[in-house]
Design a protein around this motif. Structure first.
Motif, PDB file in Angstrom:
ATOM      1  N   PHE A   9       0.838  -1.216   0.000  1.00 15.70           N
ATOM      2  CA  PHE A   9       0.000   0.000   0.000  1.00 15.70           C
ATOM      3  C   PHE A   9       0.871   1.265   0.000  1.00 15.70           C
ATOM      4  O   PHE A   9       0.542   2.260  -0.656  1.00 15.70           O
ATOM      5  CB  PHE A   9      -0.945  -0.003   1.199  1.00 15.70           C
ATOM      6  CG  PHE A   9      -2.096  -0.928   1.031  1.00 15.70           C
ATOM      7  CD1 PHE A   9      -2.994  -0.776  -0.012  1.00 15.70           C
ATOM      8  CD2 PHE A   9      -2.275  -1.997   1.919  1.00 15.70           C
ATOM      9  CE1 PHE A   9      -4.054  -1.648  -0.145  1.00 15.70           C
ATOM     10  CE2 PHE A   9      -3.335  -2.859   1.774  1.00 15.70           C
ATOM     11  CZ  PHE A   9      -4.238  -2.681   0.728  1.00 15.70           C
ATOM     12  N   GLN A  10       1.964   1.220   0.696  1.00  9.87           N
ATOM     13  CA  GLN A  10       2.865   2.380   0.708  1.00  9.87           C
ATOM     14  C   GLN A  10       3.479   2.587  -0.676  1.00  9.87           C
ATOM     15  O   GLN A  10       3.625   3.727  -1.136  1.00  9.87           O
ATOM     16  CB  GLN A  10       3.972   2.171   1.758  1.00  9.87           C
ATOM     17  CG  GLN A  10       3.494   2.397   3.160  1.00  9.87           C
ATOM     18  CD  GLN A  10       4.611   2.195   4.186  1.00  9.87           C
ATOM     19  OE1 GLN A  10       5.720   1.754   3.842  1.00  9.87           O
ATOM     20  NE2 GLN A  10       4.296   2.514   5.431  1.00  9.87           N
ATOM     21  N   ALA A  11       3.788   1.510  -1.368  1.00  5.49           N
ATOM     22  CA  ALA A  11       4.331   1.627  -2.723  1.00  5.49           C
ATOM     23  C   ALA A  11       3.273   2.200  -3.648  1.00  5.49           C
ATOM     24  O   ALA A  11       3.551   3.053  -4.508  1.00  5.49           O
ATOM     25  CB  ALA A  11       4.810   0.273  -3.224  1.00  5.49           C
ATOM     26  N   ILE A  12       2.002   1.768  -3.505  1.00  3.47           N
ATOM     27  CA  ILE A  12       0.919   2.285  -4.342  1.00  3.47           C
ATOM     28  C   ILE A  12       0.696   3.773  -4.051  1.00  3.47           C
ATOM     29  O   ILE A  12       0.529   4.598  -4.952  1.00  3.47           O
ATOM     30  CB  ILE A  12      -0.370   1.445  -4.131  1.00  3.47           C
ATOM     31  CG1 ILE A  12      -0.145   0.058  -4.721  1.00  3.47           C
ATOM     32  CG2 ILE A  12      -1.562   2.115  -4.769  1.00  3.47           C
ATOM     33  CD1 ILE A  12      -1.285  -0.886  -4.518  1.00  3.47           C
ATOM     34  N   VAL A  13       0.688   4.166  -2.813  1.00  3.08           N
ATOM     35  CA  VAL A  13       0.518   5.577  -2.434  1.00  3.08           C
ATOM     36  C   VAL A  13       1.694   6.396  -2.968  1.00  3.08           C
ATOM     37  O   VAL A  13       1.500   7.497  -3.493  1.00  3.08           O
ATOM     38  CB  VAL A  13       0.368   5.711  -0.903  1.00  3.08           C
ATOM     39  CG1 VAL A  13       0.440   7.165  -0.473  1.00  3.08           C
ATOM     40  CG2 VAL A  13      -0.924   5.075  -0.430  1.00  3.08           C
ATOM     41  N   TRP A  19       2.859  10.072  -9.570  1.00  2.00           N
ATOM     42  CA  TRP A  19       2.031  10.403 -10.732  1.00  2.00           C
ATOM     43  C   TRP A  19       1.387  11.777 -10.575  1.00  2.00           C
ATOM     44  O   TRP A  19       1.388  12.592 -11.488  1.00  2.00           O
ATOM     45  CB  TRP A  19       0.941   9.326 -10.910  1.00  2.00           C
ATOM     46  CG  TRP A  19      -0.034   9.692 -11.979  1.00  2.00           C
ATOM     47  CD1 TRP A  19       0.111   9.567 -13.305  1.00  2.00           C
ATOM     48  CD2 TRP A  19      -1.312  10.264 -11.772  1.00  2.00           C
ATOM     49  NE1 TRP A  19      -0.992  10.018 -13.966  1.00  2.00           N
ATOM     50  CE2 TRP A  19      -1.885  10.469 -13.017  1.00  2.00           C
ATOM     51  CE3 TRP A  19      -2.041  10.639 -10.626  1.00  2.00           C
ATOM     52  CZ2 TRP A  19      -3.162  11.012 -13.180  1.00  2.00           C
ATOM     53  CZ3 TRP A  19      -3.304  11.173 -10.789  1.00  2.00           C
ATOM     54  CH2 TRP A  19      -3.850  11.368 -12.072  1.00  2.00           C
ATOM     55  N   PHE A  20       0.811  12.069  -9.416  1.00  2.00           N
ATOM     56  CA  PHE A  20       0.171  13.365  -9.151  1.00  2.00           C
ATOM     57  C   PHE A  20       1.189  14.507  -9.266  1.00  2.00           C
ATOM     58  O   PHE A  20       0.918  15.539  -9.860  1.00  2.00           O
ATOM     59  CB  PHE A  20      -0.465  13.352  -7.752  1.00  2.00           C
ATOM     60  CG  PHE A  20      -1.138  14.638  -7.399  1.00  2.00           C
ATOM     61  CD1 PHE A  20      -2.397  14.954  -7.900  1.00  2.00           C
ATOM     62  CD2 PHE A  20      -0.511  15.575  -6.570  1.00  2.00           C
ATOM     63  CE1 PHE A  20      -3.016  16.140  -7.577  1.00  2.00           C
ATOM     64  CE2 PHE A  20      -1.125  16.765  -6.264  1.00  2.00           C
ATOM     65  CZ  PHE A  20      -2.389  17.053  -6.765  1.00  2.00           C
ATOM     66  N   VAL A  25       2.069  19.069 -10.463  1.00  2.00           N
ATOM     67  CA  VAL A  25       3.031  19.942  -9.774  1.00  2.00           C
ATOM     68  C   VAL A  25       4.259  20.210 -10.651  1.00  2.00           C
ATOM     69  O   VAL A  25       4.716  21.360 -10.767  1.00  2.00           O
ATOM     70  CB  VAL A  25       3.430  19.325  -8.416  1.00  2.00           C
ATOM     71  CG1 VAL A  25       4.493  20.165  -7.723  1.00  2.00           C
ATOM     72  CG2 VAL A  25       2.229  19.146  -7.519  1.00  2.00           C
ATOM     73  N   TRP A  26       4.796  19.196 -11.249  1.00  2.00           N
ATOM     74  CA  TRP A  26       6.054  19.337 -12.002  1.00  2.00           C
ATOM     75  C   TRP A  26       5.920  20.240 -13.231  1.00  2.00           C
ATOM     76  O   TRP A  26       6.824  21.077 -13.452  1.00  2.00           O
ATOM     77  CB  TRP A  26       6.583  17.964 -12.390  1.00  2.00           C
ATOM     78  CG  TRP A  26       7.975  18.028 -12.945  1.00  2.00           C
ATOM     79  CD1 TRP A  26       8.343  17.909 -14.233  1.00  2.00           C
ATOM     80  CD2 TRP A  26       9.161  18.265 -12.226  1.00  2.00           C
ATOM     81  NE1 TRP A  26       9.676  18.051 -14.392  1.00  2.00           N
ATOM     82  CE2 TRP A  26      10.218  18.280 -13.132  1.00  2.00           C
ATOM     83  CE3 TRP A  26       9.438  18.482 -10.860  1.00  2.00           C
ATOM     84  CZ2 TRP A  26      11.536  18.482 -12.760  1.00  2.00           C
ATOM     85  CZ3 TRP A  26      10.758  18.665 -10.500  1.00  2.00           C
ATOM     86  CH2 TRP A  26      11.787  18.684 -11.432  1.00  2.00           C
ATOM     87  N   PRO A  27       4.885  20.213 -14.094  1.00  2.00           N
ATOM     88  CA  PRO A  27       4.822  21.094 -15.267  1.00  2.00           C
ATOM     89  C   PRO A  27       4.850  22.589 -14.934  1.00  2.00           C
ATOM     90  O   PRO A  27       5.580  23.339 -15.579  1.00  2.00           O
ATOM     91  CB  PRO A  27       3.510  20.705 -15.946  1.00  2.00           C
ATOM     92  CG  PRO A  27       3.270  19.296 -15.537  1.00  2.00           C
ATOM     93  CD  PRO A  27       3.824  19.198 -14.138  1.00  2.00           C
ATOM     94  N   PRO A  28       4.093  23.103 -13.938  1.00  2.00           N
ATOM     95  CA  PRO A  28       4.227  24.539 -13.634  1.00  2.00           C
ATOM     96  C   PRO A  28       5.630  24.913 -13.134  1.00  2.00           C
ATOM     97  O   PRO A  28       6.157  25.979 -13.448  1.00  2.00           O
ATOM     98  CB  PRO A  28       3.185  24.802 -12.556  1.00  2.00           C
ATOM     99  CG  PRO A  28       2.219  23.681 -12.624  1.00  2.00           C
ATOM    100  CD  PRO A  28       2.990  22.514 -13.189  1.00  2.00           C
ATOM    101  N   ILE A  29       6.242  24.026 -12.353  1.00  2.00           N
ATOM    102  CA  ILE A  29       7.602  24.313 -11.863  1.00  2.00           C
ATOM    103  C   ILE A  29       8.573  24.309 -13.035  1.00  2.00           C
ATOM    104  O   ILE A  29       9.430  25.208 -13.144  1.00  2.00           O
ATOM    105  CB  ILE A  29       8.019  23.278 -10.781  1.00  2.00           C
ATOM    106  CG1 ILE A  29       7.197  23.477  -9.511  1.00  2.00           C
ATOM    107  CG2 ILE A  29       9.504  23.410 -10.469  1.00  2.00           C
ATOM    108  CD1 ILE A  29       7.435  22.424  -8.435  1.00  2.00           C
TER     109      ILE A  29
END
Length: 156
Positions: A9-13, A19-20, A25-29
């Motif tokens: 579950f920690q790997a999935i999170v 992914w999120f 987050v990454w494209p605006p930065i």
């Protein structure tokens, strides 16, 4: 709870978080970083352009200063030549005027010399008549002897 399921579950999170982050987050930065890099590159290009324009402006200023100095030197030389020409012209006019004054003074001296000779002749004639009158002890008529006196004047 089982440690395997917790790790799963920690790997999935973690994968959802990655992914999120990569999706939202990454494209605006990355965009902000690219814009910042572009601004820096534009600023450096503008600085280089300004530096070359400054060098060109300094060169134009030096050329204008050189041209101004040359023009000033030529104007100064022209002024000196004109001043010398004016001085030479004034000297020549002064020499001509001095020659005129000397000639006038010489003519006046000659005229006064002629007048003095005439006055001297008149006085000599009067003295001669007076001397002759005293020698003869009689009166001499001046009108009768006018020709004689005039001849005497011309001989003197």
């Amino acid at each position: 709870m089982n440690i395997n399921s917790t790790l799963f579950f920690q790997a999935i999170v973690f994968l959802i978080l990655v992914w999120f982050t990569m999706k939202f987050v990454w494209p605006p930065i990355a965009k902000a970083l690219d814009e910042r890099a572009q601004k820096i590159a534009d600023g450096l290009a503008a600085a280089d352009k300004a530096k070359t324009e400054l060098a060109a402006a300094n060169q134009r200023v030096e050329q204008q200063l050189t041209a101004s100095r040359n023009e000033t030197a030529s104007l100064l030389a022209d002024a000196e030549r004109r001043a010398q020409a004016i001085i030479d012209e004034a000297k020549s006019r002064a020499n001509v005027e001095a020659d005129k004054i000397v000639a006038t003074a010489h003519a006046d001296a000659q005229q006064q010399l002629v007048q003095a000779r005439e006055a001297l002749r008149d006085q000599v004639a009067v003295l001669a008549v007076s001397g002759a009158e005293q020698i003869l002890r009689r009166e001499v008529n001046a009108q009768v002897h006018a020709d004689l006196l005039n001849r005497l004047k011309t001989e003197l």
